[in-house]
Design a protein around this motif. Sequence first.
Motif, mmCIF file in Angstrom:
data_model
loop_
_atom_site.group_PDB
_atom_site.id
_atom_site.type_symbol
_atom_site.label_atom_id
_atom_site.label_comp_id
_atom_site.label_asym_id
_atom_site.label_seq_id
_atom_site.Cartn_x
_atom_site.Cartn_y
_atom_site.Cartn_z
ATOM 1 N N PRO A 1 0.931 -1.266 -0.169
ATOM 2 C CA PRO A 1 -0.022 0.025 0.123
ATOM 3 C C PRO A 1 0.708 1.362 -0.124
ATOM 4 C CG PRO A 1 -0.778 -1.737 1.806
ATOM 5 C CD PRO A 1 0.561 -2.192 1.103
ATOM 6 N N SER A 2 0.314 2.312 -0.713
ATOM 7 C CA SER A 2 1.034 3.259 -0.727
ATOM 8 C C SER A 2 1.144 4.286 0.591
ATOM 9 C CB SER A 2 0.741 4.429 -1.857
ATOM 10 O OG SER A 2 0.690 3.784 -3.026
ATOM 11 N N GLY A 3 0.108 4.599 0.814
ATOM 12 C CA GLY A 3 -0.074 5.339 1.798
ATOM 13 C C GLY A 3 -1.331 4.785 3.175
ATOM 14 N N VAL A 4 -1.168 5.088 4.326
ATOM 15 C CA VAL A 4 -1.637 4.518 5.214
ATOM 16 C C VAL A 4 -2.660 5.773 5.741
ATOM 17 C CG1 VAL A 4 -2.129 3.144 7.426
ATOM 18 C CG2 VAL A 4 -0.528 2.456 5.487
ATOM 19 N N LEU A 5 -3.828 5.717 6.016
ATOM 20 C CA LEU A 5 -4.628 6.799 6.945
ATOM 21 C C LEU A 5 -5.188 6.219 7.989
ATOM 22 C CD1 LEU A 5 -5.735 9.773 6.675
ATOM 23 C CD2 LEU A 5 -8.045 8.982 5.941
ATOM 24 N N LEU A 6 -4.888 7.052 9.297
ATOM 25 C CA LEU A 6 -5.395 6.537 10.365
ATOM 26 C C LEU A 6 -6.343 7.439 10.758
ATOM 27 C CD1 LEU A 6 -2.107 5.877 12.562
ATOM 28 C CD2 LEU A 6 -3.338 4.264 11.050
ATOM 29 N N TYR A 7 -7.733 7.246 11.161
ATOM 30 C CA TYR A 7 -8.630 8.178 11.446
ATOM 31 C C TYR A 7 -9.338 7.916 12.711
ATOM 32 C CZ TYR A 7 -12.157 5.095 9.278
ATOM 33 O OH TYR A 7 -12.998 4.030 9.277
ATOM 34 N N GLY A 8 -9.962 8.826 13.441
ATOM 35 C CA GLY A 8 -10.262 8.568 14.839
ATOM 36 C C GLY A 8 -10.315 9.641 15.669
ATOM 37 N N PRO A 9 -10.988 9.791 16.689
ATOM 38 C CA PRO A 9 -11.066 10.898 17.587
ATOM 39 C C PRO A 9 -9.536 11.098 18.262
ATOM 40 C CG PRO A 9 -12.421 9.271 18.427
ATOM 41 C CD PRO A 9 -11.908 8.681 17.291
ATOM 42 N N GLU B 1 13.034 3.250 0.651
ATOM 43 C CA GLU B 1 12.418 2.939 1.959
ATOM 44 C C GLU B 1 11.630 3.914 2.866
ATOM 45 O OE1 GLU B 1 14.956 -0.004 3.932
ATOM 46 O OE2 GLU B 1 16.294 0.338 2.323
ATOM 47 N N ILE B 2 10.549 4.516 2.162
ATOM 48 C CA ILE B 2 9.888 5.682 2.835
ATOM 49 C C ILE B 2 8.462 5.249 2.835
ATOM 50 C CG2 ILE B 2 9.141 7.760 2.795
ATOM 51 C CD1 ILE B 2 11.682 8.678 1.137
ATOM 52 N N ARG B 3 8.040 5.317 3.932
ATOM 53 C CA ARG B 3 6.486 4.884 3.880
ATOM 54 C C ARG B 3 5.714 6.221 4.766
ATOM 55 N NH1 ARG B 3 6.314 1.162 1.004
ATOM 56 N NH2 ARG B 3 4.018 0.997 1.529
ATOM 57 N N ILE B 4 4.484 6.400 4.114
ATOM 58 C CA ILE B 4 3.649 7.500 4.344
ATOM 59 C C ILE B 4 2.410 7.187 5.362
ATOM 60 C CG2 ILE B 4 2.558 9.686 3.896
ATOM 61 C CD1 ILE B 4 4.093 9.366 1.231
ATOM 62 N N ILE B 5 2.304 7.777 6.549
ATOM 63 C CA ILE B 5 1.129 7.524 7.372
ATOM 64 C C ILE B 5 0.665 8.984 7.728
ATOM 65 C CG2 ILE B 5 0.104 6.793 9.449
ATOM 66 C CD1 ILE B 5 2.548 4.989 9.920
ATOM 67 N N ARG C 1 -2.893 6.028 -3.500
ATOM 68 C CA ARG C 1 -2.866 7.146 -2.743
ATOM 69 C C ARG C 1 -2.955 6.578 -1.203
ATOM 70 N NH1 ARG C 1 -5.777 11.621 -6.427
ATOM 71 N NH2 ARG C 1 -4.098 11.461 -8.163
ATOM 72 N N PHE C 2 -3.612 7.282 -0.320
ATOM 73 C CA PHE C 2 -4.093 6.681 1.072
ATOM 74 C C PHE C 2 -4.903 5.781 0.799
ATOM 75 C CE2 PHE C 2 -2.150 10.715 1.585
ATOM 76 C CZ PHE C 2 -1.134 10.629 2.600
ATOM 77 N N ASP C 3 -4.594 4.432 0.356
ATOM 78 C CA ASP C 3 -5.554 3.264 -0.019
ATOM 79 C C ASP C 3 -5.829 2.445 1.308
ATOM 80 O OD1 ASP C 3 -3.075 2.377 -0.411
ATOM 81 O OD2 ASP C 3 -3.531 1.834 -2.578
ATOM 82 N N ARG C 4 -5.154 2.737 2.388
ATOM 83 C CA ARG C 4 -5.328 1.804 3.541
ATOM 84 C C ARG C 4 -6.024 2.678 4.605
ATOM 85 N NH1 ARG C 4 -4.342 -3.630 4.698
ATOM 86 N NH2 ARG C 4 -3.773 -4.441 2.632
ATOM 87 N N LEU C 5 -7.103 2.365 5.099
ATOM 88 C CA LEU C 5 -7.882 3.123 5.908
ATOM 89 C C LEU C 5 -7.814 2.241 7.362
ATOM 90 C CD1 LEU C 5 -10.935 4.481 3.993
ATOM 91 C CD2 LEU C 5 -8.559 5.541 4.047
ATOM 92 N N ILE C 6 -7.460 3.060 8.438
ATOM 93 C CA ILE C 6 -7.456 2.333 9.389
ATOM 94 C C ILE C 6 -8.276 3.182 10.713
ATOM 95 C CG2 ILE C 6 -6.016 1.128 11.353
ATOM 96 C CD1 ILE C 6 -3.802 0.639 9.470
#
Length: 270
Positions: free
Chosen positions: A51-59, A156-160, A178-183
């Motif tokens: 996955p290119s980018g990981v998106l963390l979402y929450g309060p 070797e660069i990851r984006i969160i 893009r941010f195609d992993r949503l956690i």
Amino acid sequence: VRARVMEVTESPDVSYEDIGGLEEQMQEVRETVEMPLESPEMFDDVGIEPPSGVLLYGPPGTGKTMLAKAVANQTDATFIKMAGSELVHKFIGEGAKLVRDLFKVAREHEPAVIFIDEIDAIAATRTESKTSGDAEVQRTMMQLLSEMDGFEERGEIRIIAATNRFDMLDRAILRPGRFDRLIEVPKPNHEGRELIFQIHTRGMNVSDDVDFAALAEEADEASGADIKAICTEAGMFAIRDDRTEIHMADFRDAWEKIQADAEDADEISK
Ligand code: ATP
């Protein structure tokens, strides 16, 4: 300028053991960020792109920054943090330049984990008012996406990225590549709260009467950040009382005080 807006940590001091609850989220972050950094050949052999980018979402205060730091720590990667709000600038081209700088610093420090907090500041759905400021924010976002598109050279660069406002995000950033992993990182449940109390009292002088299960029950609205604050405040109550041991009553008083302070803050901001 760079030093002010970018936080670069060679080896952040957060590990997975410091995070309470969030087992599933940790597992996902490990698969999507840690594995590609540690065993890129696995992905090559299988023939898929990580996955290119990981998106963390929450309060707020639920451990999103901690998760990003823990994965950087685990992989001995440099942790590079920038807040989306820092990328919203008055001068034309400045936001895009900062994004380029961000990736440049990451390339100089490979392996690296780039953490962009408050991504909604540059990736919110466009508002009705098409001001020039909007266009500038748009350009900054385009620069970020184009840096992400240059994935091969990224090594070797990851984006969160992280946000408290998932509802506000422009869906364009969630497209594949893009941010195609949503956690989702929710507030802790009872078990999570109990664990977080245990984690934050590890080094504290806690008396035998302290019942973390009961505290987790009473502080049922608390986030991880709130629980950390309760523990510190409980220690303050003991100090004020000239004690070195912290009692159950101190934790209860601390939670009451924190809730009262939060209500006062709400009143002031109204
Ligand atoms: P924000 O959206 O406001 O940036 P966040 O989700 O990134 O918040 P963190 O910065 O990771 O939250 O958490 C703030 C602090 O709260 C942490 O440094 C930690 O002390 C505590 N905390 C939050 N969540 C947890 C958790 N799940 N386990 C242990 N501690 C936690």
